[in-house]
Design an enzyme around this catalytic site. Structure first.
Site, PDB file in Angstrom:
ATOM      1  N   ARG A  92      62.086  78.080  -7.900  1.00 34.28           N
ATOM      2  CA  ARG A  92      62.330  78.577  -9.270  1.00 34.28           C
ATOM      3  C   ARG A  92      61.784  77.609 -10.328  1.00 34.28           C
ATOM      4  NH1 ARG A  92      68.263  80.333 -10.971  1.00 34.28           N
ATOM      5  NH2 ARG A  92      68.888  78.211 -10.467  1.00 34.28           N
ATOM      6  N   ARG A 134      83.222  82.161 -14.782  1.00 38.92           N
ATOM      7  CA  ARG A 134      82.786  81.500 -13.565  1.00 38.92           C
ATOM      8  C   ARG A 134      83.954  80.963 -12.757  1.00 38.92           C
ATOM      9  NH1 ARG A 134      77.444  79.958 -14.387  1.00 38.92           N
ATOM     10  NH2 ARG A 134      76.518  78.867 -12.655  1.00 38.92           N
ATOM     11  N   ARG A 167      76.489  73.457  -6.203  1.00 41.11           N
ATOM     12  CA  ARG A 167      76.729  74.667  -7.010  1.00 41.11           C
ATOM     13  C   ARG A 167      77.069  75.863  -6.134  1.00 41.11           C
ATOM     14  NH1 ARG A 167      71.305  74.288  -9.329  1.00 41.11           N
ATOM     15  NH2 ARG A 167      71.494  76.298 -10.353  1.00 41.11           N
ATOM     16  N   ARG A 201      64.215  73.097 -13.204  1.00 41.81           N
ATOM     17  CA  ARG A 201      65.457  72.648 -13.819  1.00 41.81           C
ATOM     18  C   ARG A 201      65.954  71.372 -13.160  1.00 41.81           C
ATOM     19  NH1 ARG A 201      69.329  77.846 -14.048  1.00 41.81           N
ATOM     20  NH2 ARG A 201      70.733  76.292 -13.186  1.00 41.81           N
ATOM     21  N   LYS A 238      70.262  86.774 -10.789  1.00 38.06           N
ATOM     22  CA  LYS A 238      71.193  87.155 -11.856  1.00 38.06           C
ATOM     23  C   LYS A 238      70.547  87.043 -13.235  1.00 38.06           C
ATOM     24  CE  LYS A 238      74.352  83.986 -12.373  1.00 38.06           C
ATOM     25  NZ  LYS A 238      74.213  83.284 -13.655  1.00 38.06           N
TER      26      LYS A 238
END
Ligand code: ADP
Length: 227
Positions: free
Chosen positions: A138, A101, A181, A170, A26
């Site tokens: 990531r 969200r 999440r 992160r 995204k």
């Protein structure tokens, strides 16, 4: 930023929403689409991480929520997004990444801007087993938010090609937080996505495949609506 505005009438704003579960690509696609349509890329995740970096009291509270894989309250998010959309650059359109969200945020957004002022919501669909693998590899620039991965690193180890910032994993990309999440996405965000579908504003795009072909599919869907 160099932006190629491909619209026939560039003075008419384009307003887009990008959905997709964590790791769907995204953020990467959102940056590309914002450049292509010449609109600001408004990422609530990036805005919250900026607040964390500033070290304000709000930033400290947001960090605790984000690191645990939770969601910042709808009320606070509405305040943040209202202020951002009131800035002059947003008059020429926008692309929202990470907001809304929840179904409440979706309703708040429509109340804020008007249903007729959202051109399209795109949902990037990627199976859960694929995204878990993507998230664990990531890496992001801690300064500008640019996204890399272990398989596609910056040209110098871990220095951002775009701004020279430090590229890191992160804090909320740990396995526990990621699982939380993903569950929250199914519980809270999928209903928001469905709601845009009932308004006739949703297009679903297959997010599996190479980045360029996914971008091409997104652009084709958006152009069919706004071109
Ligand atoms: P991801 O989609 O991978 O979770 P984001 O960068 O979009 O990453 O968001 C990171 C975190 O910021 C979220 O897990 C959440 O804690 C918080 N956040 C971002 N946008 C919102 C929002 N609209 N409402 C509530 N919390 C948000």
């Amino acid at each position: 930023m160099e932006a190629t505005n491909v619209r026939a009438t560039p003075e008419e704003p384009v307003r887009l929403l990008v959905f997709g579960r964590q790791g769907a690509g995204k953020g990467t696609q959102a940056v590309r689409l914002a450049e292509r349509y010449g609109v600001p890329h408004i990422s609530t995740g990036d805005m919250l991480r900026a607040a964390v970096k500033e070290g304000t009291e709000f930033g400290r509270q947001a960090k605790a929520i984000m690191d645990a894989g939770g969601l910042v309250s709808d009320e606070i998010m509405l305040g943040i997004i209202s202020e951002r959309l009131a800035l002059p650059d947003a008059a020429a359109g926008w692309l929202l990444d990470g907001f809304p969200r929840t179904e409440q945020q979706a309703k708040d957004l429509v109340a804020l801007v008007g249903e007729g002022n959202i051109d399209l919501a795109v949902d990037l669909e990627v199976p859960e087993d694929v995204v878990v693998e993507r998230i664990s590899s990531r890496r992001v620039c801690s300064t500008c938010g640019a996204i890399y991965s272990v398989g596609s690193p910056p040209s110098q180890p871990w220095v951002c090609d775009k701004c020279g910032g430090e590229v890191v994993q992160r804090d909320d990309d740990t396995e526990d937080a990621v699982r939380k999440r993903l569950a929250l996405y199914s519980e809270q965000t999928v209903p928001a996505v469905r709601w845009f579908d009932t308004l006739g504003l949703l297009v679903t795009i297959d997010g599996v495949g190479d980045l360029d072909s996914v971008t091409a599919d997104l652009v084709a869907a958006i152009d069919a609506r706004v071109g």
